[in-house]
Scaffold this motif. Structure first.
Motif, PDB file in Angstrom:
ATOM      1  N   PRO A  18       0.752  -1.206  -0.036  1.00 19.78           N
ATOM      2  CA  PRO A  18      -0.218   0.081  -0.086  1.00 19.78           C
ATOM      3  C   PRO A  18       0.764   1.442  -0.174  1.00 19.78           C
ATOM      4  O   PRO A  18       0.160   2.330  -0.256  1.00 19.78           O
ATOM      5  CB  PRO A  18      -0.977  -0.127   1.273  1.00 19.78           C
ATOM      6  CG  PRO A  18      -0.834  -1.464   1.625  1.00 19.78           C
ATOM      7  CD  PRO A  18       0.677  -2.051   1.228  1.00 19.78           C
ATOM      8  N   ASN A  19       2.150   1.174   0.272  1.00 23.33           N
ATOM      9  CA  ASN A  19       2.991   2.308   0.430  1.00 23.33           C
ATOM     10  C   ASN A  19       3.633   2.754  -0.935  1.00 23.33           C
ATOM     11  O   ASN A  19       4.175   3.838  -1.256  1.00 23.33           O
ATOM     12  CB  ASN A  19       4.089   2.065   1.519  1.00 23.33           C
ATOM     13  CG  ASN A  19       3.673   1.933   2.872  1.00 23.33           C
ATOM     14  OD1 ASN A  19       2.678   2.400   3.262  1.00 23.33           O
ATOM     15  ND2 ASN A  19       4.382   0.932   3.373  1.00 23.33           N
ATOM     16  N   TRP A  20       3.492   1.928  -2.076  1.00 26.37           N
ATOM     17  CA  TRP A  20       3.850   2.073  -3.284  1.00 26.37           C
ATOM     18  C   TRP A  20       2.728   2.489  -4.338  1.00 26.37           C
ATOM     19  O   TRP A  20       1.525   2.219  -4.077  1.00 26.37           O
ATOM     20  CB  TRP A  20       4.399   0.863  -3.978  1.00 26.37           C
ATOM     21  CG  TRP A  20       5.598   0.325  -2.914  1.00 26.37           C
ATOM     22  CD1 TRP A  20       6.144   0.972  -2.095  1.00 26.37           C
ATOM     23  CD2 TRP A  20       5.892  -1.146  -2.914  1.00 26.37           C
ATOM     24  NE1 TRP A  20       7.337   0.057  -1.487  1.00 26.37           N
ATOM     25  CE2 TRP A  20       6.712  -1.089  -1.900  1.00 26.37           C
ATOM     26  CE3 TRP A  20       5.224  -2.261  -3.461  1.00 26.37           C
ATOM     27  CZ2 TRP A  20       7.201  -2.343  -1.563  1.00 26.37           C
ATOM     28  CZ3 TRP A  20       6.000  -3.255  -3.327  1.00 26.37           C
ATOM     29  CH2 TRP A  20       7.009  -3.576  -2.344  1.00 26.37           C
ATOM     30  N   ASP A  21       3.028   3.557  -5.429  1.00 26.40           N
ATOM     31  CA  ASP A  21       2.171   3.801  -6.269  1.00 26.40           C
ATOM     32  C   ASP A  21       2.463   3.302  -7.678  1.00 26.40           C
ATOM     33  O   ASP A  21       3.376   3.789  -8.575  1.00 26.40           O
ATOM     34  CB  ASP A  21       2.256   5.375  -6.513  1.00 26.40           C
ATOM     35  CG  ASP A  21       0.990   6.028  -7.682  1.00 26.40           C
ATOM     36  OD1 ASP A  21       0.263   4.933  -7.745  1.00 26.40           O
ATOM     37  OD2 ASP A  21       1.299   6.987  -7.855  1.00 26.40           O
ATOM     38  N   ILE A  22       2.200   1.827  -7.759  1.00 26.92           N
ATOM     39  CA  ILE A  22       2.896   1.027  -8.936  1.00 26.92           C
ATOM     40  C   ILE A  22       1.749   1.391 -10.175  1.00 26.92           C
ATOM     41  O   ILE A  22       0.737   1.434 -10.219  1.00 26.92           O
ATOM     42  CB  ILE A  22       2.611  -0.403  -8.587  1.00 26.92           C
ATOM     43  CG1 ILE A  22       3.337  -0.641  -7.222  1.00 26.92           C
ATOM     44  CG2 ILE A  22       3.020  -1.037  -9.787  1.00 26.92           C
ATOM     45  CD1 ILE A  22       4.774  -0.616  -7.445  1.00 26.92           C
ATOM     46  N   GLY A  23       2.553   1.831 -11.288  1.00 24.04           N
ATOM     47  CA  GLY A  23       1.941   1.768 -12.720  1.00 24.04           C
ATOM     48  C   GLY A  23       2.285   0.666 -13.657  1.00 24.04           C
ATOM     49  O   GLY A  23       1.391   0.544 -14.470  1.00 24.04           O
TER      50      GLY A  23
ATOM     51  N   PRO B  41      -4.408   1.520  -7.527  1.00 22.27           N
ATOM     52  CA  PRO B  41      -5.161   2.151  -8.391  1.00 22.27           C
ATOM     53  C   PRO B  41      -4.667   2.523  -9.901  1.00 22.27           C
ATOM     54  O   PRO B  41      -5.437   2.719 -10.781  1.00 22.27           O
ATOM     55  CB  PRO B  41      -5.838   3.185  -7.700  1.00 22.27           C
ATOM     56  CG  PRO B  41      -4.896   3.529  -6.643  1.00 22.27           C
ATOM     57  CD  PRO B  41      -4.136   2.442  -6.240  1.00 22.27           C
ATOM     58  N   ASN B  42      -3.297   2.935 -10.052  1.00 20.30           N
ATOM     59  CA  ASN B  42      -2.974   3.286 -10.995  1.00 20.30           C
ATOM     60  C   ASN B  42      -2.145   2.361 -11.812  1.00 20.30           C
ATOM     61  O   ASN B  42      -1.268   2.563 -12.826  1.00 20.30           O
ATOM     62  CB  ASN B  42      -1.778   4.502 -10.851  1.00 20.30           C
ATOM     63  CG  ASN B  42      -2.711   5.827 -10.262  1.00 20.30           C
ATOM     64  OD1 ASN B  42      -3.555   6.274 -10.713  1.00 20.30           O
ATOM     65  ND2 ASN B  42      -1.972   6.316  -9.062  1.00 20.30           N
TER      66      ASN B  42
ATOM     67  N   LYS C 182      -9.412  -4.525 -11.571  1.00 25.69           N
ATOM     68  CA  LYS C 182     -10.868  -3.798 -11.749  1.00 25.69           C
ATOM     69  C   LYS C 182     -10.747  -3.032 -13.137  1.00 25.69           C
ATOM     70  O   LYS C 182     -11.827  -2.678 -13.523  1.00 25.69           O
ATOM     71  CB  LYS C 182     -10.858  -2.911 -10.702  1.00 25.69           C
ATOM     72  CG  LYS C 182     -12.078  -2.105 -10.296  1.00 25.69           C
ATOM     73  CD  LYS C 182     -12.221  -1.216  -9.368  1.00 25.69           C
ATOM     74  CE  LYS C 182     -11.873  -1.925  -7.773  1.00 25.69           C
ATOM     75  NZ  LYS C 182     -12.174  -0.903  -6.617  1.00 25.69           N
ATOM     76  N   PHE C 183      -9.630  -2.717 -13.617  1.00 29.39           N
ATOM     77  CA  PHE C 183      -9.815  -1.677 -14.748  1.00 29.39           C
ATOM     78  C   PHE C 183      -8.709  -2.413 -15.719  1.00 29.39           C
ATOM     79  O   PHE C 183      -8.136  -3.439 -15.238  1.00 29.39           O
ATOM     80  CB  PHE C 183      -8.641  -0.459 -14.422  1.00 29.39           C
ATOM     81  CG  PHE C 183      -9.531   0.243 -13.060  1.00 29.39           C
ATOM     82  CD1 PHE C 183     -10.971   0.682 -12.975  1.00 29.39           C
ATOM     83  CD2 PHE C 183      -8.850   0.676 -12.158  1.00 29.39           C
ATOM     84  CE1 PHE C 183     -11.456   1.220 -11.935  1.00 29.39           C
ATOM     85  CE2 PHE C 183      -9.245   1.239 -10.945  1.00 29.39           C
ATOM     86  CZ  PHE C 183     -10.652   1.626 -10.767  1.00 29.39           C
ATOM     87  N   PRO C 184      -8.980  -2.000 -16.964  1.00 29.48           N
ATOM     88  CA  PRO C 184      -7.982  -2.546 -18.273  1.00 29.48           C
ATOM     89  C   PRO C 184      -6.736  -2.699 -17.863  1.00 29.48           C
ATOM     90  O   PRO C 184      -6.149  -1.119 -17.562  1.00 29.48           O
ATOM     91  CB  PRO C 184      -8.761  -1.998 -19.375  1.00 29.48           C
ATOM     92  CG  PRO C 184      -9.930  -1.376 -19.015  1.00 29.48           C
ATOM     93  CD  PRO C 184      -9.715  -0.985 -17.455  1.00 29.48           C
ATOM     94  N   VAL C 185      -5.779  -3.318 -18.147  1.00 33.23           N
ATOM     95  CA  VAL C 185      -4.424  -3.424 -18.081  1.00 33.23           C
ATOM     96  C   VAL C 185      -3.827  -3.816 -19.394  1.00 33.23           C
ATOM     97  O   VAL C 185      -4.184  -4.775 -20.064  1.00 33.23           O
ATOM     98  CB  VAL C 185      -3.878  -4.467 -17.051  1.00 33.23           C
ATOM     99  CG1 VAL C 185      -2.346  -4.416 -17.095  1.00 33.23           C
ATOM    100  CG2 VAL C 185      -4.444  -4.105 -15.569  1.00 33.23           C
ATOM    101  N   THR C 186      -2.692  -3.013 -19.970  1.00 31.85           N
ATOM    102  CA  THR C 186      -2.155  -3.163 -21.196  1.00 31.85           C
ATOM    103  C   THR C 186      -1.163  -4.321 -20.858  1.00 31.85           C
ATOM    104  O   THR C 186      -0.241  -4.260 -20.017  1.00 31.85           O
ATOM    105  CB  THR C 186      -1.445  -1.887 -21.596  1.00 31.85           C
ATOM    106  OG1 THR C 186      -2.593  -0.794 -21.777  1.00 31.85           O
ATOM    107  CG2 THR C 186      -0.826  -2.050 -22.881  1.00 31.85           C
TER     108      THR C 186
END
Length: 477
Positions: free
Chosen positions: A207-212, A242-243, A266-270
């Motif tokens: 949860p501490n990371w903003d993974i793209g 979420p990102n 939950k969302f599309p992933v390339t």
């Protein structure tokens, strides 16, 4: 507004638009000359007279006539055993400090030299992959997010005077300093040897990371994500990251994992496919409207192609020495080839064991179709791994189920010959074995003429045993 991300995105788009495209055939000719000239003073180069080969008018013809094909065992027994002992200038200049260790299908256990030049080649290939991202039209915000690379442990094993590990661990241990701010899970977690403990440590920090983007083998990544989801008692990985927008797949084809990935996102992933092996970074997907990968033809690896025909392959799956090889210039689309490589790691006319087809010759785009030892051909069916995978994908859609694993055996009985399939399926699905077998048989006959002919002759029956997918994982453990 993502100012830094916008700058990075524009820079990638400009590079993709204005940097000249490499002519693959010309690039390969130059790579071959560079390999031969660099290694001409090594033991291997002197034994096979690289200097004389370079003086020939047709360098490739001289190269192919004088250098035999090498399986891993042949390369190791004749040359690489010296490299592993620490000897210098054997098949490539200098001393080798790293060895990629794997238990593959081409040999019981492999120690593949990973030279400094190969590590540089892998890094350059990664940059080429980033350049190819321009075609996927990702938002500027993506380029400011963190990148999770989850493979083998970076805690390499010191043996005598060299280091050993899997290629993903070696590569991750060599990341450039400027990338460390974006790289996750970071050195501390990546160096944990025990896979389950490494996943648990990752889950705690997730949860501490903003993974793209995430990179790794699909089955490993899927299991890791499920552990993260369970640890935080959420429904999908996007509830944590979420990102998360891009998954860079490597090692195997992604298609069989698509349905299970859809269930945990939950969302599309390339999806971007790559072809990184213990022997080098061979290809990467550079276009959004295809699942094929483009061979990296200007980066220290020279490719040859042997038509995958029975007369060219020994019973053990190795290439016969009299099998004709062709260059990139002469390949044909949709024909199956055994891939042969010569590299800056000192592999020469080396059979890595993969078979491929070209989907676009002009763009040098390929798909991996299987392994030379992973063909079911006991009764003339000539079933490849990709055909089996595609059949399972069709049946997943037919029965709205999730097929995680499968294996198949050729069975000889007193009465007939048959294929028996064991299919790992999610336990909440109830499917009749006989009905599943009929559908599987129909799909295989539709897509493989050799299989269809075999079903009218020696191959009299096909049966399936649908079992919980968990049994495959328990057996593997």
């Amino acid at each position: 507004m993502a100012v830094i991300g916008e700058i990075i995105k524009k820079a990638i788009e400009v590079a993709d638009k204005y940097l000249p495209d490499t002519n693959p055939v010309e690039a390969q000719a130059e790579v071959l000359r560079e390999l031969l000239s660099t290694a001409e003073s090594t033991e291997f180069g002197q034994y096979y007279k690289f200097k004389d080969i370079l003086s020939e008018k047709n360098v490739y013809r001289a190269f192919s006539e004088k250098i035999p094909y090498h399986s891993y065992d042949k390369m190791y027994d004749e040359w690489w055993y010296k490299v592993l002992k620490g000897e210098k200038n054997v098949t490539w200049p200098g001393k080798v400090d790293y060895f990629a260790v794997s238990s593959g299908t081409t040999s019981k256990k492999k120690h593949i030299p990973v030279t400094d030049d190969m590590l540089k080649s892998i890094r350059r290939a990664g940059i080429q992959q980033i350049k190819g991202v321009a075609d996927f039209d990702l938002p500027a915000e993506f380029f400011e997010k963190e990148i999770l690379m989850f493979g083998s442990s970076t805690d390499l094993k010191k043996v005598n005077d060299h280091w050993e590990g899997e290629i993903s661990g070696i590569s991750a241990s060599q990341i450039p300093f400027w990338f460390e701010g974006y790289y996750r899970p970071g050195e501390k977690i990546s160096s944990i040897n025990d896979w389950d403990k490494r996943v648990e440590a990752l889950a705690k920090e997730a949860p501490n990371w903003d993974i793209g983007s995430v990179s790794g083998i699909p089955s490993w990544i899927e299991l890791m994500m499920k552990k993260v989801i369970a640890y935080h008692n959420v429904e999908t990985i996007h509830d944590i990251w979420p990102n998360f927008q891009v998954f860079t797949s490597g090692g195997v084809a992604f298609e069989p994992y698509q349905k299970s990935f859809d269930r945990i996102t939950k969302f599309p992933v390339t999806i971007i496919d790559t072809y990184l092996t213990s022997e080098g970074y061979l290809a990467t997907q550079t276009r959004n409207n295809t699942t094929a990968m483009q061979l990296i033809t200007n980066n220290g690896i020279y490719f040859e192609f042997i038509p995958f025909k029975q007369e060219n392959i020994n019973e053990d799956g190795s290439v016969r020495q009299n099998a004709p090889a062709i260059t990139l210039e002469d390949v044909e689309e949709d024909e199956e080839y055994v891939l042969i490589i010569s590299t800056v790691a000192g592999a020469w006319r080396y059979m890595i064991g993969d078979t491929i087809i070209f989907t676009d010759k002009e763009k040098s785009e390929i798909k991996i179709t299987g392994r030379t030892k992973h063909y079911l051909n006991v009764f003339g069916a000539q079933l490849s791994v990709i055909q089996m995978n595609n059949a399972m994908y069709e049946l997943e859609t037919e029965y709205d189920c999730d097929i995680k694993e499968f294996t198949v055996a050729a069975i000889t009985t007193e009465e007939d010959y048959k294929h028996r399939w064991y299919v790992g399926i999610n336990e909440n699905i109830r499917v009749d074995n006989d009905d599943f077998a009929r559908k599987l048989d129909d799909v295989l006959q539709k897509h493989n003429k050799n299989y269809k002919v075999a079903r009218t002759k020696a191959l009299k029956k096909i049966e399936t045993r649908l079992i919980p997918a968990q049994l495959f994982q328990e057996w593997t453990e």
